[in-house]
Design an enzyme around this catalytic site. Structure first.
Site, PDB file in Angstrom:
ATOM      1  N   ASP A  30       0.884  -1.160   0.000  1.00  0.00           N
ATOM      2  CA  ASP A  30       0.000   0.000   0.000  1.00  0.00           C
ATOM      3  C   ASP A  30       0.934   1.225   0.000  1.00  0.00           C
ATOM      4  O   ASP A  30       2.131   1.085   0.292  1.00  0.00           O
ATOM      5  CB  ASP A  30      -0.862  -0.049   1.265  1.00  0.00           C
ATOM      6  CG  ASP A  30      -1.693   1.195   1.457  1.00  0.00           C
ATOM      7  OD1 ASP A  30      -2.385   1.601   0.506  1.00  0.00           O
ATOM      8  OD2 ASP A  30      -1.657   1.784   2.555  1.00  0.00           O
ATOM      9  N   LEU A  31       0.432   2.382  -0.332  1.00  0.00           N
ATOM     10  CA  LEU A  31       1.309   3.558  -0.366  1.00  0.00           C
ATOM     11  C   LEU A  31       1.204   4.389   0.914  1.00  0.00           C
ATOM     12  O   LEU A  31       2.093   4.396   1.759  1.00  0.00           O
ATOM     13  CB  LEU A  31       0.983   4.418  -1.593  1.00  0.00           C
ATOM     14  CG  LEU A  31       1.811   5.695  -1.741  1.00  0.00           C
ATOM     15  CD1 LEU A  31       3.284   5.390  -1.957  1.00  0.00           C
ATOM     16  CD2 LEU A  31       1.282   6.531  -2.910  1.00  0.00           C
ATOM     17  N   ASP A  32       0.056   5.060   1.028  1.00  0.00           N
ATOM     18  CA  ASP A  32      -0.119   5.979   2.151  1.00  0.00           C
ATOM     19  C   ASP A  32      -0.183   5.210   3.470  1.00  0.00           C
ATOM     20  O   ASP A  32      -1.025   4.334   3.638  1.00  0.00           O
ATOM     21  CB  ASP A  32      -1.400   6.786   1.945  1.00  0.00           C
ATOM     22  CG  ASP A  32      -1.740   7.623   3.155  1.00  0.00           C
ATOM     23  OD1 ASP A  32      -0.801   8.106   3.804  1.00  0.00           O
ATOM     24  OD2 ASP A  32      -2.938   7.772   3.455  1.00  0.00           O
ATOM     25  N   THR A  48       1.557  10.138   4.075  1.00  0.00           N
ATOM     26  CA  THR A  48       0.833  11.247   3.449  1.00  0.00           C
ATOM     27  C   THR A  48      -0.502  11.500   4.159  1.00  0.00           C
ATOM     28  O   THR A  48      -1.186  12.465   3.854  1.00  0.00           O
ATOM     29  CB  THR A  48       0.569  10.981   1.953  1.00  0.00           C
ATOM     30  OG1 THR A  48       0.218   9.620   1.782  1.00  0.00           O
ATOM     31  CG2 THR A  48       1.780  11.314   1.106  1.00  0.00           C
ATOM     32  N   LYS A  73      -8.761   6.758   6.053  1.00  0.00           N
ATOM     33  CA  LYS A  73      -7.580   6.035   5.575  1.00  0.00           C
ATOM     34  C   LYS A  73      -7.973   4.907   4.632  1.00  0.00           C
ATOM     35  O   LYS A  73      -8.835   4.101   4.956  1.00  0.00           O
ATOM     36  CB  LYS A  73      -6.767   5.499   6.753  1.00  0.00           C
ATOM     37  CG  LYS A  73      -6.021   6.604   7.460  1.00  0.00           C
ATOM     38  CD  LYS A  73      -5.035   6.089   8.480  1.00  0.00           C
ATOM     39  CE  LYS A  73      -4.313   7.282   9.111  1.00  0.00           C
ATOM     40  NZ  LYS A  73      -3.558   6.885  10.300  1.00  0.00           N
ATOM     41  N   SER A 133      -2.650   0.818  -4.321  1.00  0.00           N
ATOM     42  CA  SER A 133      -3.085   2.006  -3.575  1.00  0.00           C
ATOM     43  C   SER A 133      -4.413   2.541  -4.077  1.00  0.00           C
ATOM     44  O   SER A 133      -4.737   2.410  -5.254  1.00  0.00           O
ATOM     45  CB  SER A 133      -2.010   3.096  -3.721  1.00  0.00           C
ATOM     46  OG  SER A 133      -2.497   4.347  -3.300  1.00  0.00           O
ATOM     47  N   ALA A 134      -5.171   3.173  -3.203  1.00  0.00           N
ATOM     48  CA  ALA A 134      -6.429   3.813  -3.587  1.00  0.00           C
ATOM     49  C   ALA A 134      -6.199   5.203  -4.176  1.00  0.00           C
ATOM     50  O   ALA A 134      -7.099   5.812  -4.745  1.00  0.00           O
ATOM     51  CB  ALA A 134      -7.343   3.921  -2.364  1.00  0.00           C
ATOM     52  N   LYS A 153     -11.170  -0.611  -1.809  1.00  0.00           N
ATOM     53  CA  LYS A 153     -10.940  -1.453  -0.644  1.00  0.00           C
ATOM     54  C   LYS A 153     -12.122  -1.236   0.308  1.00  0.00           C
ATOM     55  O   LYS A 153     -12.563  -0.096   0.422  1.00  0.00           O
ATOM     56  CB  LYS A 153      -9.641  -1.049   0.081  1.00  0.00           C
ATOM     57  CG  LYS A 153      -8.383  -1.162  -0.769  1.00  0.00           C
ATOM     58  CD  LYS A 153      -7.192  -0.466  -0.075  1.00  0.00           C
ATOM     59  CE  LYS A 153      -5.982  -0.413  -0.995  1.00  0.00           C
ATOM     60  NZ  LYS A 153      -4.856   0.340  -0.445  1.00  0.00           N
ATOM     61  N   GLU A 158      -0.211  -3.361   4.552  1.00  0.00           N
ATOM     62  CA  GLU A 158      -1.332  -2.402   4.608  1.00  0.00           C
ATOM     63  C   GLU A 158      -1.446  -1.713   5.962  1.00  0.00           C
ATOM     64  O   GLU A 158      -1.202  -2.344   6.986  1.00  0.00           O
ATOM     65  CB  GLU A 158      -2.646  -3.164   4.382  1.00  0.00           C
ATOM     66  CG  GLU A 158      -3.363  -2.892   3.099  1.00  0.00           C
ATOM     67  CD  GLU A 158      -3.850  -1.481   2.879  1.00  0.00           C
ATOM     68  OE1 GLU A 158      -3.963  -0.703   3.859  1.00  0.00           O
ATOM     69  OE2 GLU A 158      -4.147  -1.138   1.726  1.00  0.00           O
ATOM     70  N   ASP A 159      -1.855  -0.462   5.958  1.00  0.00           N
ATOM     71  CA  ASP A 159      -2.053   0.252   7.233  1.00  0.00           C
ATOM     72  C   ASP A 159      -3.523   0.493   7.560  1.00  0.00           C
ATOM     73  O   ASP A 159      -3.831   0.976   8.640  1.00  0.00           O
ATOM     74  CB  ASP A 159      -1.337   1.608   7.218  1.00  0.00           C
ATOM     75  CG  ASP A 159      -2.056   2.608   6.336  1.00  0.00           C
ATOM     76  OD1 ASP A 159      -2.343   2.256   5.171  1.00  0.00           O
ATOM     77  OD2 ASP A 159      -2.359   3.723   6.801  1.00  0.00           O
TER      78      ASP A 159
END
Ligand code: B16
Ligand code: MG
Length: 216
Positions: free
Chosen positions: A8-10, A16, A44, A113-114, A144, A168-169
Site C-alpha cells: 500500500d502507499l499511504d 501522506t 484512511k 493504492s487507492a 478497498k 497495509e495500514d
C-alpha cells in the site's frame, strides 16, 4: 517461485495521511464542518469521492454535483502542495532497505493504492523503479475492502493470490488482502488491524528473520 510483494502507499511507504488531514480539514472547516484526527482515521484507504461523501454526512450537508467536483479538486490541489515537498527523507523508516532487499532477491513487487496520485508520489520519492506493477485509484472501480486492487496487482505480477503478501495500514486494506486470499501484514496498531495475519507498528519492528519468514 518467489513470493509477490504488494505495498500500500499511504501509511506504509510514506505518511501522506497527515497531508490528507490538513487538506480535508481546510475544506471541512470552509464548509463549517468539524474535522479532527479522529475523523481523519476513518478516511484512511478510502477513495477521494467517498471521503468527501463521509465528511458531508458528518456535517449533515449536501452539495450539488458541480460543487462536489469543485471541492474535490480544491482539496486535491491543496494536498498536492504538500506532496510536492516530499523527498526521499520522507520514506518511512526501513522501507527503502526492504524494497532494496526484495529487489536484490528478485521478488516481483507491486503497489496497490487507492490514491490517484500514487505515481506522482513514488516519482517524487524516487521509488518508481522498484515497482514491477502499479495499481492505483485510476485503475480500480471497486474500492478497498473489495480485493480488486490487490487481485489486479497480483495478476500483473503473474502471481497467484496465495503466493502474494500485502503490507497495509488500513482496516479496509487488510480486509481486501484477506478477501483476496493473500497474506496480510498490518502496519499500525494491533487494536485496529487485528484482522491481519501479522501486525507490526512499523517496518523497524520487523526483524530480518521475521521479514524473511513472511516474504518467503
Ligand atoms: P487521492 P492508500 C489512500 O491511499 C489514502 O489512504 C486515503 O486517505 C485517500 O483518500 C486515498 O488514497 C485517495 O487518495 O485523493 O490521492 O486519490 O492508503 O490506498 O495508498
Ligand atoms: Mg494506506
Amino acid at each position: 517461485s518467489k513470493k509477490a510483494i504488494i505495498f500500500d502507499l499511504d501509511g506504509v511507504i510514506v505518511d501522506t495521511a497527515k497531508f490528507h488531514f490538513l487538506a480535508w480539514r481546510d475544506l471541512a472547516n470552509k464548509l463549517g464542518i468539524d474535522f479532527t484526527e479522529k475523523e481523519n482515521e476513518q478516511l484512511k484507504g478510502v477513495s477521494r469521492v467517498r471521503s468527501l461523501e463521509k465528511i458531508l454526512a458528518w456535517g449533515n450537508k449536501e452539495l450539488s454535483s458541480e460543487d462536489f467536483e469543485q471541492y474535490m479538486q480544491e482539496k486535491n490541489e491543496n494536498y498536492l502542495k504538500y506532496v510536492d515537498q516530499l523527498t526521499q527523507a520522507d520514506i518511512l523508516p526501513d522501507v527503502h532497505k526492504r524494497l532494496e532487499e526484495l529487489k536484490q532477491k528478485q521478488h516481483p513487487i507491486a503497489l496497490g493504492s487507492a490514491s490517484k496520485n500514487a505515481r506522482r508520489i513514488l516519482k517524487q520519492m524516487q521509488l518508481t523503479h522498484y515497482f514491477d506493477a502499479i495499481v492505483d485509484g485510476n485503475e480500480v472501480t471497486k474500492a478497498k475492502p473489495d480485493p480488486e486492487v490487490f487481485l489486479k496487482a497480483a495478476e500483473l505480477l503473474k502471481a497467484s493470490p496465495e503466493d502474494a503478501v500485502v503490507f497495509e495500514d488500513s482496516v479496509a486494506g487488510v480486509q481486501a488482502a484477506n478477501q483476496a486470499q493473500m497474506l496480510s501484514v498490518g502496519i499500525g496498531e494491533k487494536s485496529v488491524l487485528g484482522e491481519a495475519d501479522y501486525v507490526f507498528k512499523d517496518f523497524t519492528e520487523i526483524s530480518d528473520k521475521v521479514f524473511q519468514q513472511i516474504t518467503n
